[in-house]
Design an enzyme around this catalytic site. Structure first.
Site, PDB file in Angstrom:
ATOM      1  N   PRO A  64      41.615  27.066  41.419  1.00  0.00           N
ATOM      2  CA  PRO A  64      42.022  25.691  41.797  1.00  0.00           C
ATOM      3  C   PRO A  64      42.081  25.130  43.020  1.00  0.00           C
ATOM      4  CG  PRO A  64      43.631  27.041  41.105  1.00  0.00           C
ATOM      5  CD  PRO A  64      42.621  27.913  40.916  1.00  0.00           C
ATOM      6  N   SER A  68      39.696  26.203  45.592  1.00  0.00           N
ATOM      7  CA  SER A  68      38.293  26.270  46.297  1.00  0.00           C
ATOM      8  C   SER A  68      37.595  24.848  46.475  1.00  0.00           C
ATOM      9  CB  SER A  68      37.337  27.230  45.352  1.00  0.00           C
ATOM     10  OG  SER A  68      37.584  28.415  45.586  1.00  0.00           O
ATOM     11  N   ASP A  78      32.661  32.632  47.117  1.00  0.00           N
ATOM     12  CA  ASP A  78      32.275  33.926  47.104  1.00  0.00           C
ATOM     13  C   ASP A  78      33.302  35.100  46.686  1.00  0.00           C
ATOM     14  OD1 ASP A  78      29.442  33.233  47.866  1.00  0.00           O
ATOM     15  OD2 ASP A  78      30.041  33.380  49.847  1.00  0.00           O
ATOM     16  N   THR A 116      36.136  34.562  44.749  1.00  0.00           N
ATOM     17  CA  THR A 116      36.151  34.143  43.305  1.00  0.00           C
ATOM     18  C   THR A 116      35.119  35.061  42.223  1.00  0.00           C
ATOM     19  OG1 THR A 116      37.324  32.179  43.636  1.00  0.00           O
ATOM     20  CG2 THR A 116      36.563  32.770  41.272  1.00  0.00           C
ATOM     21  N   GLU A 151      35.502  38.832  42.480  1.00  0.00           N
ATOM     22  CA  GLU A 151      36.512  39.444  41.498  1.00  0.00           C
ATOM     23  C   GLU A 151      35.931  39.387  40.111  1.00  0.00           C
ATOM     24  OE1 GLU A 151      40.332  37.916  41.251  1.00  0.00           O
ATOM     25  OE2 GLU A 151      40.694  38.394  43.543  1.00  0.00           O
ATOM     26  N   ASP A 188      15.079  43.768  43.892  1.00  0.00           N
ATOM     27  CA  ASP A 188      13.992  44.541  44.240  1.00  0.00           C
ATOM     28  C   ASP A 188      14.478  46.169  44.194  1.00  0.00           C
ATOM     29  OD1 ASP A 188      15.950  44.741  46.403  1.00  0.00           O
ATOM     30  OD2 ASP A 188      14.739  44.497  47.923  1.00  0.00           O
ATOM     31  N   GLU A 215      35.690  39.688  50.646  1.00  0.00           N
ATOM     32  CA  GLU A 215      37.040  40.106  50.449  1.00  0.00           C
ATOM     33  C   GLU A 215      37.197  41.511  50.895  1.00  0.00           C
ATOM     34  OE1 GLU A 215      39.167  37.896  48.576  1.00  0.00           O
ATOM     35  OE2 GLU A 215      37.584  36.574  49.251  1.00  0.00           O
TER      36      GLU A 215
END
Length: 295
Positions: free
Chosen positions: A10, A12, A67, A69, A72, A216, A273
């Site tokens: 909420p 972000s 990124d 969120t 996780e 790849d 993170e």
């Protein structure tokens, strides 16, 4: 009717999801996708919720946020059998993964991708017992992404990273590392940092690892040898142009598996993170998840 679980941060994107949520739910519902929501409340909450969504048999999981969120949610899905396809609404400060995947910024366009069930397989990185989707790294400068307070990122966005980056550069120091990459001779020495890329978008730099691809089956590794601050700043400017590979301080390789250790404490950055610390084994899991995106 399909069932989707939308897990969103909420805070972000300057709390953009709070405003968009009713319209997104309506568009998906009209198309026959019954969607329930979960607003994250703290660290690890998105991981627990994503794992629960896999267990409860949802047909779709959607991550809405930055990124962190996304990381996780990936960690709640990647270790499970037969996880459903993943959707991503990019609402964070940098949105590296979404940029690399060409995910539309307009929520209407992305909803339509989900509705059309347009997916593609992607590789996932693993660092010890944790997963990453875009980037892993270690060294003092890689710490800035998880040291910037989330509230500051919400208020001033990308500028928060620049402010922290300047502070970090002043005190930048090398770290003793041992690097064993599959297919290469072992390396030992002092390094400013190392980065492991799964896509070509790293910290807003699209030319840092331009050949990295999400499908790849390889990890693109960049390690920067010990250098003076002025040399490091010059390297950063070269990286903006994609010219850093010609510099003697830069090591670049592609591998499926790599071990990194250090006699000192080195914290790991996974998708922006805090992701534990060295020693660590990094490996690629080819075509491990499916994501809603253009082919």
């Amino acid at each position: 009717m399909k069932r989707a679980r939308l897990i969103y941060n909420p805070t972000s994107g300057r709390e953009e999801m709070r405003r968009l949520l009713p319209d997104i739910l309506h568009r998906l519902d009209v198309a026959g996708i019954e969607t329930s929501c979960h607003a994250t409340t703290g660290e690890g909450d998105a991981t627990r919720e994503a794992a629960e969504a896999v267990y409860r048999g949802y047909d779709i999981i959607i991550a809405a946020g930055g990124d962190g969120t996304l990381n996780e949610v990936i960690n709640g899905m990647a270790g499970k059998d037969n996880p459903p396809p993943l959707g991503v609404f990019p609402l964070g400060t940098t949105n590296d993964f979404a940029r690399a995947m060409g995910i539309p910024r307009k929520w209407e366009e992305y909803c339509d991708l989900v509705i059309r069930d347009q997916t593609r397989p992607i590789d996932i990185g693993k660092a010890n017992d944790r997963y990453f989707i875009n980037i892993a790294g270690g060294g003092s400068l890689t710490e800035l992404t998880y040291e910037v307070p989330s509230r500051l990122k919400t208020l001033i966005g990308q500028l928060a990273y620049y402010m922290k980056g300047i502070e970090k550069m002043v005190n930048l120091s090398p770290t003793e590392l041992s690097i064993h990459a599959e297919g290469y001779e072992p390396m030992h020495g002092e390094f400013m940092m190392f980065l492991i890329a799964n896509t070509n978008s790293v910290g807003g730099f699209e030319k840092l690892a331009p050949d990295a691809r999400i499908d790849d089956g390889l990890l693109d590794v960049i390690a920067v040898k010990k250098c003076k601050l002025a040399e490091f700043i010059r390297l950063v400017t070269m990286a903006l142009r994609g010219d850093h590979f010609n510099d003697s301080h830069v090591i670049y390789l592609k591998t499926k598996r790599m071990e990194v250790s250090s006699p000192k404490q080195v914290l790991l950055n996974l998708d922006g993170e805090l992701g534990g610390k060295l020693p660590a084994v990094f490996e690629i899991l080819p075509s491990h998840l499916r994501i809603f995106a253009q082919s």
